[in-house]
Write an enzyme that holds these catalytic residues in place. Structure first.
Site, PDB file in Angstrom:
ATOM      1  N   ARG A  48      -1.820  -0.374  -9.872  1.00  0.00           N
ATOM      2  CA  ARG A  48      -0.681  -1.262 -10.052  1.00  0.00           C
ATOM      3  C   ARG A  48      -1.161  -2.706 -10.159  1.00  0.00           C
ATOM      4  O   ARG A  48      -2.273  -3.023  -9.732  1.00  0.00           O
ATOM      5  CB  ARG A  48       0.270  -1.136  -8.848  1.00  0.00           C
ATOM      6  CG  ARG A  48       0.653   0.311  -8.525  1.00  0.00           C
ATOM      7  CD  ARG A  48       0.985   0.451  -7.030  1.00  0.00           C
ATOM      8  NE  ARG A  48       1.268   1.840  -6.662  1.00  0.00           N
ATOM      9  CZ  ARG A  48       2.465   2.394  -6.712  1.00  0.00           C
ATOM     10  NH1 ARG A  48       3.506   1.661  -7.086  1.00  0.00           N
ATOM     11  NH2 ARG A  48       2.645   3.652  -6.373  1.00  0.00           N
ATOM     12  N   GLY A 101       0.812  -1.214   0.000  1.00  0.00           N
ATOM     13  CA  GLY A 101       0.000   0.000   0.000  1.00  0.00           C
ATOM     14  C   GLY A 101       0.842   1.259   0.000  1.00  0.00           C
ATOM     15  O   GLY A 101       2.067   1.224   0.039  1.00  0.00           O
ATOM     16  N   ARG A 140       3.901   5.998   2.114  1.00  0.00           N
ATOM     17  CA  ARG A 140       4.306   7.383   2.355  1.00  0.00           C
ATOM     18  C   ARG A 140       3.727   8.347   1.325  1.00  0.00           C
ATOM     19  O   ARG A 140       4.093   9.512   1.293  1.00  0.00           O
ATOM     20  CB  ARG A 140       5.825   7.484   2.342  1.00  0.00           C
ATOM     21  CG  ARG A 140       6.437   6.996   1.041  1.00  0.00           C
ATOM     22  CD  ARG A 140       7.922   7.101   1.070  1.00  0.00           C
ATOM     23  NE  ARG A 140       8.503   6.396  -0.060  1.00  0.00           N
ATOM     24  CZ  ARG A 140       9.799   6.357  -0.299  1.00  0.00           C
ATOM     25  NH1 ARG A 140      10.621   6.992   0.503  1.00  0.00           N
ATOM     26  NH2 ARG A 140      10.265   5.697  -1.333  1.00  0.00           N
ATOM     27  N   ASP A 199       4.186  -4.608  -7.313  1.00  0.00           N
ATOM     28  CA  ASP A 199       3.559  -3.381  -6.819  1.00  0.00           C
ATOM     29  C   ASP A 199       4.151  -2.149  -7.485  1.00  0.00           C
ATOM     30  O   ASP A 199       3.644  -1.037  -7.280  1.00  0.00           O
ATOM     31  CB  ASP A 199       3.688  -3.278  -5.292  1.00  0.00           C
ATOM     32  CG  ASP A 199       5.124  -3.344  -4.822  1.00  0.00           C
ATOM     33  OD1 ASP A 199       5.754  -4.392  -5.036  1.00  0.00           O
ATOM     34  OD2 ASP A 199       5.623  -2.363  -4.234  1.00  0.00           O
ATOM     35  N   LYS A 228       4.090  12.410  -2.588  1.00  0.00           N
ATOM     36  CA  LYS A 228       5.008  11.388  -2.077  1.00  0.00           C
ATOM     37  C   LYS A 228       5.865  11.971  -0.956  1.00  0.00           C
ATOM     38  O   LYS A 228       6.428  13.059  -1.096  1.00  0.00           O
ATOM     39  CB  LYS A 228       5.899  10.886  -3.220  1.00  0.00           C
ATOM     40  CG  LYS A 228       6.686   9.633  -2.886  1.00  0.00           C
ATOM     41  CD  LYS A 228       7.314   9.056  -4.141  1.00  0.00           C
ATOM     42  CE  LYS A 228       8.058   7.763  -3.838  1.00  0.00           C
ATOM     43  NZ  LYS A 228       8.630   7.164  -5.071  1.00  0.00           N
ATOM     44  N   ASP A 236       7.550   4.582  -9.939  1.00  0.00           N
ATOM     45  CA  ASP A 236       8.361   4.273  -8.757  1.00  0.00           C
ATOM     46  C   ASP A 236       9.847   4.230  -9.090  1.00  0.00           C
ATOM     47  O   ASP A 236      10.470   3.166  -9.143  1.00  0.00           O
ATOM     48  CB  ASP A 236       7.907   2.967  -8.105  1.00  0.00           C
ATOM     49  CG  ASP A 236       6.546   3.108  -7.443  1.00  0.00           C
ATOM     50  OD1 ASP A 236       6.228   4.214  -6.977  1.00  0.00           O
ATOM     51  OD2 ASP A 236       5.796   2.124  -7.401  1.00  0.00           O
TER      52      ASP A 236
END
Length: 480
Positions: A179, A86, A89, A248, A109, A258
């Site tokens: 995702r 999950g 942050r 993920d 983020k 990411d």
């Protein structure tokens, strides 16, 4: 202009998130904004005004219509089931609705602790935030599907990693943050109806043309396979290594998402490992295509309650063809070939063999090749090789292949120089900008962002030279 935000995720998927507010940083201040993207999204200049402080960029304020939440998902990490993950942050502040119908998530983020932070502190450091802003915009300029970076703040909040670093936040923008791991989460919780609910949501908002098709789920999954293959093929052609291709970290839209311990190739090294935490080399540069398929297989398993195994396997079988087609076309473009011939793969493999033996710089090699002339036995690339005889032999075959094209040099060079960047985001360039930013000087960060926005123009500065020795020794980890 008034920005319009919607709450589709909140309204349509009530079991897929937790509501919460960002936790501001100490003395947060805006240090960078993406002016072209802000203009595209219609973001008023006033939101970036110094008198407004960090504002929405630092989680200190919300814009009308925003309703913050953290998304829940799970995933496989380094090949093993990791369970619930999950947004540990990051917080989805809202979904901006544009007048043309497009919608963009605003995802902050480094916004603080969430129910999914696990053992983390919910923060991001300036170093990793700068790296993500640079990488996402560099990839966008290279024409590769990616999330975007809109704005960045730093602060006086100390964050403890391998050393104490300043806390920071990044406003990430993307058409979706869904995702593969979102689907895995409810599959492994044995709630297939929620997996299907999410598939319906994604199709409704991102593949609306499929809604009325009888086999909409299969058609959608086939397109996910194709998008994933094409994105990874693009990575391979520019020498990009993601570093952490966990499920993920795989976008359902085929976006690059990411940015952690990523790296662009310096020397052409197929087994290049950019993440020093990847001890087995699972996510090495050459392994990325295979990992992409493995991740799609995990997604397919999550969809198996409502798509037959036979149909899923048939869709997965399309992956290699989609990847090789995209990769082959882009590599022919990089070589300046307008047609496809039987020996083209051998020609490329011959160049790669030379590059491996001589530790040739991947980006410089193809850029210099793009300045070659088919009527001349000389090439600006020749001086990059120690074994000139071996290069001359390969180049003679290459010139013969170019003559088959019957395309003039100007047309060929234009195509080659439009796909062979002069500049990529080398780790040492990012590190130099980070060190100066940590010292309070944002000038290099701005200059590097500006340069990366124009990667296909020849330059004479040090942005395009081979990395210094210290730059080759940089190690990057998942620490962020």
């Amino acid at each position: 202009m008034t920005l319009s935000f919607t709450t589709h995720w909140r309204d349509e998927l009530p079991d897929f998130y937790t509501s919460l507010l960002p936790t501001p940083l100490d003395n947060a201040r805006l240090i960078w904004r993406n002016a072209p993207l802000a203009q595209q999204l219609g973001v008023p200049d006033a939101l970036f005004a110094p008198e407004n402080g960090a504002g929405v960029w630092g989680g200190e304020a919300l814009l009308p219509g925003m309703s913050p939440l953290a998304q829940v998902y799970s995933g496989h990490q380094f090949g093993a089931w990791a369970g619930q993950l999950g947004d540990g942050r990051g917080i989805l502040l809202g979904e901006q609705q544009l007048a043309d119908g497009r919608r963009y998530d605003w995802h902050l983020k480094g916004a603080g602790l969430t129910p999914y932070s696990r053992m983390g502190d919910g923060r991001a450091v300036l170093r990793s935030t700068i790296r993500e802003s640079l990488a996402s915009e560099a990839m966008h300029a290279l024409g590769i599907p990616t999330t975007r970076a809109l704005a960045m703040v730093t602060s006086d909040t100390p964050i403890y990693r391998e050393r104490v670093e300043p806390g920071a936040m990044l406003m990430r923008v993307a058409e979706s943050h869904v995702r593969f791991g979102h689907f895995e989460h409810f599959y492994y919780r044995r709630e297939p109806q929620k997996v299907q609910q999410l598939a319906d949501y994604v199709i409704r908002h991102h593949w609306p043309q499929l809604q009325d098709e009888a086999d909409k789920y299969l058609l959608w999954f086939r397109d996910v396979v194709t998008r994933t293959a094409q994105t990874i093929a693009s990575w391979q052609t520019v020498g990009f290594a993601h570093g952490v291709m966990n499920t993920d970290n795989m976008s359902i839209l085929g976006l690059t998402i990411d940015y952690g311990p990523y790296g662009f190739l310096d020397d052409f090294q197929p087994d290049f490992i950019c993440n020093h935490s990847d001890y087995q080399g699972r996510y090495s540069f050459e392994n990325q295509p295979a990992v992409g398929l493995w991740n799609l297989q995990r997604l397919a398993q999550s969809l198996s309650p409502f798509i037959s195994a036979e149909a899923l396997n048939a869709a997965l079988d399309e992956y290699q063809h989609a990847l090789l087609t995209a990769y082959g076309q882009r590599m022919r473009d990089k070589l300046g070939l307008f047609s496809q011939q039987k020996g083209d793969n051998d020609l490329l493999d011959g160049l790669f063999a030379l590059m491996i033996r001589e530790k040739s710089d991947y980006t410089r090699t193809f850029r210099l090749l793009s300045h070659s002339e088919q009527l001349s036995a000389a090439s600006p690339l020749r001086d990059e090789f120690i074994d000139r005889a071996a290069f001359d032999s390969w180049f003679a075959g290459y010139r013969a292949r170019l003559r088959d094209e019957q395309v003039d040099d100007a047309q060929r060079q234009q195509r080659m120089q439009g796909v062979n960047p002069a500049l990529v985001l080398r780790n040492w360039l990012a590190q130099r900008a980070i060190e100066q930013a940590e010292a309070g000087d944002m000038g290099e960060l701005e200059r590097l962002h500006a340069a990366l926005a124009d990667p296909f123009t020849d330059r004479e500065d040090d942005y395009v030279r081979r990395p210094p020795d210290w730059g080759k020794r940089l190690e990057v980890s998942c620490s962020s």
